[in-house]
Design a protein around this motif. Structure first.
Motif, PDB file in Angstrom:
ATOM      1  N   MET A  88      16.099  48.156  37.240  1.00 44.91           N
ATOM      2  CA  MET A  88      16.484  48.705  38.544  1.00 44.91           C
ATOM      3  C   MET A  88      17.126  50.074  38.409  1.00 44.91           C
ATOM      4  O   MET A  88      16.835  50.999  39.188  1.00 44.91           O
ATOM      5  CB  MET A  88      17.473  47.760  39.227  1.00 44.91           C
ATOM      6  CG  MET A  88      16.861  46.537  39.847  1.00 44.91           C
ATOM      7  SD  MET A  88      18.140  45.630  40.739  1.00 44.91           S
ATOM      8  CE  MET A  88      17.161  44.262  41.370  1.00 44.91           C
ATOM      9  N   ALA A  89      18.023  50.217  37.417  1.00 42.59           N
ATOM     10  CA  ALA A  89      18.743  51.474  37.257  1.00 42.59           C
ATOM     11  C   ALA A  89      17.777  52.631  36.992  1.00 42.59           C
ATOM     12  O   ALA A  89      17.899  53.710  37.581  1.00 42.59           O
ATOM     13  CB  ALA A  89      19.759  51.356  36.119  1.00 42.59           C
ATOM     14  N   LEU A  90      16.817  52.417  36.121  1.00 39.93           N
ATOM     15  CA  LEU A  90      15.860  53.478  35.801  1.00 39.93           C
ATOM     16  C   LEU A  90      14.960  53.795  36.998  1.00 39.93           C
ATOM     17  O   LEU A  90      14.730  54.972  37.322  1.00 39.93           O
ATOM     18  CB  LEU A  90      15.012  53.073  34.598  1.00 39.93           C
ATOM     19  CG  LEU A  90      15.708  53.129  33.235  1.00 39.93           C
ATOM     20  CD1 LEU A  90      14.824  52.506  32.166  1.00 39.93           C
ATOM     21  CD2 LEU A  90      16.054  54.565  32.866  1.00 39.93           C
ATOM     22  N   ALA A  91      14.437  52.754  37.647  1.00 39.63           N
ATOM     23  CA  ALA A  91      13.544  52.983  38.788  1.00 39.63           C
ATOM     24  C   ALA A  91      14.269  53.695  39.922  1.00 39.63           C
ATOM     25  O   ALA A  91      13.714  54.595  40.570  1.00 39.63           O
ATOM     26  CB  ALA A  91      12.975  51.653  39.271  1.00 39.63           C
ATOM     27  N   ALA A  92      15.522  53.325  40.172  1.00 36.71           N
ATOM     28  CA  ALA A  92      16.283  53.946  41.254  1.00 36.71           C
ATOM     29  C   ALA A  92      16.648  55.387  40.916  1.00 36.71           C
ATOM     30  O   ALA A  92      16.536  56.286  41.763  1.00 36.71           O
ATOM     31  CB  ALA A  92      17.546  53.132  41.531  1.00 36.71           C
ATOM     32  N   PHE A  93      17.101  55.633  39.692  1.00 38.64           N
ATOM     33  CA  PHE A  93      17.466  56.989  39.285  1.00 38.64           C
ATOM     34  C   PHE A  93      16.259  57.923  39.391  1.00 38.64           C
ATOM     35  O   PHE A  93      16.361  59.030  39.930  1.00 38.64           O
ATOM     36  CB  PHE A  93      18.002  56.980  37.851  1.00 38.64           C
ATOM     37  CG  PHE A  93      18.490  58.327  37.382  1.00 38.64           C
ATOM     38  CD1 PHE A  93      19.791  58.724  37.613  1.00 38.64           C
ATOM     39  CD2 PHE A  93      17.641  59.186  36.702  1.00 38.64           C
ATOM     40  CE1 PHE A  93      20.247  59.973  37.183  1.00 38.64           C
ATOM     41  CE2 PHE A  93      18.079  60.427  36.273  1.00 38.64           C
ATOM     42  CZ  PHE A  93      19.392  60.818  36.506  1.00 38.64           C
ATOM     43  N   GLY A  94      15.118  57.468  38.900  1.00 34.64           N
ATOM     44  CA  GLY A  94      13.912  58.285  38.983  1.00 34.64           C
ATOM     45  C   GLY A  94      13.499  58.565  40.420  1.00 34.64           C
ATOM     46  O   GLY A  94      13.062  59.678  40.745  1.00 34.64           O
ATOM     47  N   SER A  95      13.653  57.577  41.291  1.00 36.78           N
ATOM     48  CA  SER A  95      13.319  57.777  42.708  1.00 36.78           C
ATOM     49  C   SER A  95      14.216  58.839  43.331  1.00 36.78           C
ATOM     50  O   SER A  95      13.766  59.656  44.143  1.00 36.78           O
ATOM     51  CB  SER A  95      13.457  56.458  43.471  1.00 36.78           C
ATOM     52  OG  SER A  95      12.557  55.486  42.973  1.00 36.78           O
ATOM     53  N   GLY A  96      15.495  58.831  42.954  1.00 34.52           N
ATOM     54  CA  GLY A  96      16.412  59.843  43.456  1.00 34.52           C
ATOM     55  C   GLY A  96      16.061  61.236  42.977  1.00 34.52           C
ATOM     56  O   GLY A  96      16.254  62.215  43.699  1.00 34.52           O
ATOM     57  N   VAL A  97      15.530  61.335  41.765  1.00 32.72           N
ATOM     58  CA  VAL A  97      15.122  62.633  41.234  1.00 32.72           C
ATOM     59  C   VAL A  97      13.895  63.164  41.973  1.00 32.72           C
ATOM     60  O   VAL A  97      13.807  64.360  42.299  1.00 32.72           O
ATOM     61  CB  VAL A  97      14.829  62.524  39.719  1.00 32.72           C
ATOM     62  CG1 VAL A  97      14.228  63.825  39.189  1.00 32.72           C
ATOM     63  CG2 VAL A  97      16.101  62.177  38.945  1.00 32.72           C
TER      64      VAL A  97
END
Length: 502
Positions: free
Chosen positions: A390-399
């Motif tokens: 979740m952390a990686l998918a969410a961070f990438g979406s924010g980028v």
């Protein structure tokens, strides 16, 4: 107040986040002093629209029990919204350009609020499905008008990047918060509240927008091309309907091939009509601009993969890990939290990395999270399994979100601002439908073949889900490479400052 105009700019350096403001050379008008308040008012509906796109997911089992949905009928609670929104967005964008963007936004937001009320009060499947179609129609009218008004309010490139960063951030937070709130509201109150919650923001937004945002429309009289718009809408609806049908039918069945073939024929007729039109619905520049094409590509790859992700992981939590709706919803809280650092990273590094770097890096980070999701099994834990993914998918979406919004509307004129945002949002909705149909259907098909081969139900379920998420991972990696390839720096004359037309 005078009409706000965004000039078409040259694409000599489309990757630079610090490029001169649109129309600066021509002496752009002073910015509206109320623009940041207006952004907040418009973003309320943007947040609710993305919230509503995911808030129904965790509530589906409760809705099925209360209203007596069949398994096939339940899918229309999601599909009805996607079909209406994805099929009508381009028409909504063009109508906002021609009839007035503030007017169409207010009409769409009001329709969305009324449809949310009827959905919350639904007493049978037909009433709920009809309400979901109406909600999708409200989005199709409001979303492109809202995005085009933001583009017109912020004429300075740096301010526009910041505004779209906030805009994209609220959209991502709405999508993530929808899954979270769905579980909380369903468990603590009832599924009816997943629809009630969107009404107050829509009402408040309409009232504020009339005070803060000037009306704008295409200055010259233009043929409205409504026949072409409806033809395009019908083609998109048919194609999406066929793709969604693949979740329940074989790919070679009439239920899939029939609507897809009819949709392709309708789209071909649309192109033929546009080729002879003196006032085409869509200028060719929307598809030949490398910069905008990169924004559309980023949306395509991200929406396709993440739509499948949300659907599959929600089912995994409740069917495999046996989470309650409340626990399932609360489990998405880290996703919502991790989105914000990605958004901050994007806004701070955009001047150095440029839009090209932001999009490529963001999609690659989401792909890393997607791969971790694909490794989850029946014995995986939240801390070591779900949380890192979740952390990686969410961070990438924010980028990805801020750069994607800016690039997709690069060089769009005042006359076509609503259409430009409509194209982007249509790509999102069609891509979500593609992810929910094609990727998920492949996973379910693999699961059924394993069951026929004598594999246990638990193992077949895990392998089918893993295959679907692995495909989503590949989709994101291809998207990352595509953004690097598309958003190169062309020669100054590579793209015309004025788009040709179909």
């Amino acid at each position: 107040m005078s009409e706000i105009i965004v000039q078409r700019d040259s694409e000599a350096d489309p990757d630079s986040a610090a490029a001169p403001p649109d129309g600066a050379a021509a002496g752009a008008a002073a910015p509206d002093p109320r623009r940041w308040k207006a952004l907040g008012a418009l973003a309320l509906v943007q947040f609710v629209i993305f919230l509503d796109a995911t808030i129904v997911n965790v509530a589906l089992p409760s809705i099925r029990r209360d209203l007596g949905f069949s398994e096939g009928g339940l899918a229309w609670v999601v599909n009805g919204y996607l079909l209406a929104a994805g099929g009508l967005l381009l028409l909504g964008g063009r109508l906002s350009d021609l009839l007035g963007r503030r007017r169409m936004f207010s009409l769409g937001a009001a329709l969305f609020a009324v449809a949310s009320l009827t959905a919350a009060l639904a007493q049978n499947p037909a009433m709920l499905i009809a309400s979901r179609f109406a909600q999708g129609t409200g989005e199709a009218l409001a979303a492109p008008a809202a995005m085009s008004m933001v583009a017109l309010l912020f004429t300075d490139e740096k301010e526009r990047a910041k505004a779209f960063g906030i805009w994209g951030g609220l959209a991502g937070l709405g999508a993530a918060a929808g899954v979270l709130l769905s579980g909380v509201l369903t468990d603590l109150l009832s599924w009816h509240w997943v629809f009630f919650i969107g009404i107050p923001p829509c009402v408040a937004s309409v009232l504020l927008v009339f005070r803060l945002v000037p009306e704008s429309r295409v200055p010259e009289s233009r043929r409205r091309s409504l026949g072409s718009a409806l033809l395009l809408t019908a083609g998109l609806v048919a194609v999406i309907d066929g793709l969604l049908g693949a979740t329940d039918h074989a790919w070679t069945s009439a239920a899939v091939l029939g609507p897809v073939a009819a949709g392709v024929v309708a789209l071909a007729v649309f192109l033929a009509v546009q080729a002879r039109s003196a006032a085409p619905l869509i200028p060719l520049g929307f598809f030949t601009s490398r910069t905008r094409a990169t924004g559309y590509a980023a949306q395509l790859f991200m929406a396709t993969a993440t739509a499948a992700m949300f659907f599959l992981i929600v089912l995994y939590m409740q069917d495999t890990l046996h989470y309650s709706p409340l626990r399932s919803g609360l489990s998405w809280l880290p996703f919502t939290v991790a989105f914000m650092p990605g958004l901050v990273f994007s806004t701070k590094t955009m001047p150095k990395l440029g839009y090209r770097g932001e999009l490529a890096i963001g999609l690659a980070v989401i792909a890393a999270g997607m791969f971790l999701f694909s490794r989850l099994g029946p014995d995986s834990s939240f801390l070591t399994g779900l949380l890192p993914a979740m952390a990686l998918a969410a961070f990438g979406s924010g980028v990805v979100a801020p750069a994607m919004q800016v690039v997709a509307l690069h060089g769009v004129s005042d006359a076509d601002a609503g259409l430009g945002s409509g194209v982007l949002t249509t790509v999102q909705q069609v891509s979500q439908a593609l992810g929910l149909s094609a990727i998920v259907a492949i996973g379910f098909s693999h699961q059924r073949s394993l069951l026929k081969a004598g594999i246990s139900a638990a193992s077949a379920n895990t392998q089918g889900r893993q295959l679907a998420l692995e495909i989503a991972t590949v989709v994101l990696l291809v998207g990352s490479v595509a953004c690097l390839a598309l958003l190169r720096k062309p020669a100054p004359a590579a793209e015309s400052a004025e788009p040709s037309t179909i």
